[in-house]
Design an enzyme around this catalytic site. Structure first.
Site, PDB file in Angstrom:
ATOM      1  N   GLY A   1      58.085  53.921  68.281  1.00  0.00           N
ATOM      2  CA  GLY A   1      57.258  54.157  66.435  1.00  0.00           C
ATOM      3  C   GLY A   1      59.125  53.423  66.156  1.00  0.00           C
ATOM      4  NE  ARG A   2      63.255  57.727  63.396  1.00  0.00           N
ATOM      5  CZ  ARG A   2      64.910  58.608  62.972  1.00  0.00           C
ATOM      6  NH1 ARG A   2      66.254  58.315  63.662  1.00  0.00           N
ATOM      7  NH2 ARG A   2      64.604  59.730  62.593  1.00  0.00           N
TER       8      ARG A   2
ATOM      9  CE1 TYR B   1      55.155  68.335  57.786  1.00  0.00           C
ATOM     10  CE2 TYR B   1      53.422  67.142  60.030  1.00  0.00           C
ATOM     11  CZ  TYR B   1      54.782  67.509  58.776  1.00  0.00           C
ATOM     12  OH  TYR B   1      55.924  66.512  58.313  1.00  0.00           O
TER      13      TYR B   1
END
Length: 355
Positions: free
Chosen positions: A308-309, A168
């Site tokens: 996270g997951r 980003y």
């Protein structure tokens, strides 16, 4: 060394354990205008109720033209404050601390939100394309980060995480493959870090000394040595913590891992950065079981482990781990169902059936 469930600090914020939820975008949860929905609040509340130490709310965009997707949460004007306050309130009520990640996609902004995405310098690799930002646009983006951080503080968050990873906008400045500027924002290593440094200084001045400001970075912009130097620079500047993931692309920062290391090169990059700084470091990426977590935290290799997951698959992961109950491990579906709609996650469906 600090054990998994022992408290630790980021700046003056006491965090009850070394487990964190990284900023995982829940596409389709926010409404069509980027406003917080009941699903967003419920999502974070369920995870906080496990007594996880820290929740970092998903990439929340500082500009409507900087979104990676039209369904992304927003924080670009004051109308978002009330909704975001519902998230921080729900997390605090459950006893966890909560930061929010501030994000701008740069040239990775989707075409339906940005007709002409900008980046550090003119770039086109056949997959991504962006034009060079003007000084005025850089000034505007800095002000957008500052105002977004102020809104986050108003909304009750304990701190903000500046997104400088995953290809980003800020990593488009860090990375010399992208940043070919010849002015104050390009060329030298110091100049490529300048935008992030100025954003930090603006946010610190606006939000005060008691507000946490962290940054997510990669260990591979342009390489591990540069990333360690950048981490030291950000520590000296005043950032309160580093959240180490990947940078502009998937270029490995290390060729080989130690034979006994139980995680991937991305986590190892965080470990190497931790060896070189004194501020807390969060490690992340496919850390999904108790053995990996124990290895990293009990040996003092990281200050926090971000799951996270693992927690998207099992909202009760932390409680199950603490109580030594059965965990519903992530099945590593390809593509991950959360990128379309979390309700399609097979583990979430299984958990719902068991209630």
């Amino acid at each position: 060394m600090t054990g998994i469930f022992e408290p630790r600090y980021i700046r003056k914020i006491k965090i009850e354990n070394g487990l964190a939820l990284p900023p995982m975008v829940a596409f389709g949860f926010a409404d069509e205008n980027g406003m917080v929905s009941d699903r967003n609040v419920e999502h974070y509340s369920k995870i906080a109720q496990n007594r996880i130490g820290l929740i970092i709310v998903e990439a929340t965009c500082i500009s409507p033209e900087g979104r990676l997707d039209s369904r992304q949460l927003g924080i670009w004007d004051d109308s978002f404050i009330d909704g975001l306050s519902r998230i921080s309130g729900a997390v605090h009520e459950a006893g966890s601390k909560v930061f929010i990640q501030l994000h701008h996609a740069g040239m990775k902004a989707k075409s339906d939100v940005a007709k002409e995405p900008f980046t550090s310098s003119n770039y086109d690799d056949g997959r991504m394309k962006g034009r060079e930002m003007t000084y005025e646009e850089i000034k505007i983006v800095k002000d957008q980060f500052r105002k977004a951080a102020l809104r986050a503080r108003q909304a009750g968050f304990d701190g903000v995480e500046i997104h400088g990873a995953h290809g980003y906008l800020l990593t488009q400045f860090f990375n010399s493959k992208v940043n070919k500027r010849t002015d104050l924002y390009g060329g030298t290593f110091e100049n490529r870090n300048r935008l992030a440094a100025e954003i930090y200084e603006d946010v610190r001045e606006a939000c005060g000394d008691d507000f946490v400001i962290g940054i997510r970075v990669g260990s591979n912009d342009d390489n591990l040595e540069d990333s360690i130097e950048r981490a030291r620079f950000f520590e000296k500047l005043g950032f309160d913590y580093l959240h180490v993931s990947t940078g502009f692309d998937g270029t490995r920062s290390v060729d080989e891992l130690p034979k006994d290391f139980p995680c991937n090169w991305i986590v190892y990059g965080g470990v190497k950065i931790k060896e070189n700084v004194g501020i807390p470091v969060i490690g992340v990426n496919m850390i999904k079981d108790e053995n990996q977590i124990g290895y990293l935290l009990n040996n003092g290799l990281l200050d926090f482990v971000a799951l996270g997951r693992a927690q998207l698959a099992d909202y009760n992961f932390v409680k199950h781990m603490r109580n030594k109950d059965k965990i519903l491990y992530c099945l590593e579906c390809k593509p991950c169902k959360w990128w379309t709609d979390g309700r399609e996650c097979p583990r979430q469906i299984q958990a719902a059936r068991q209630i």
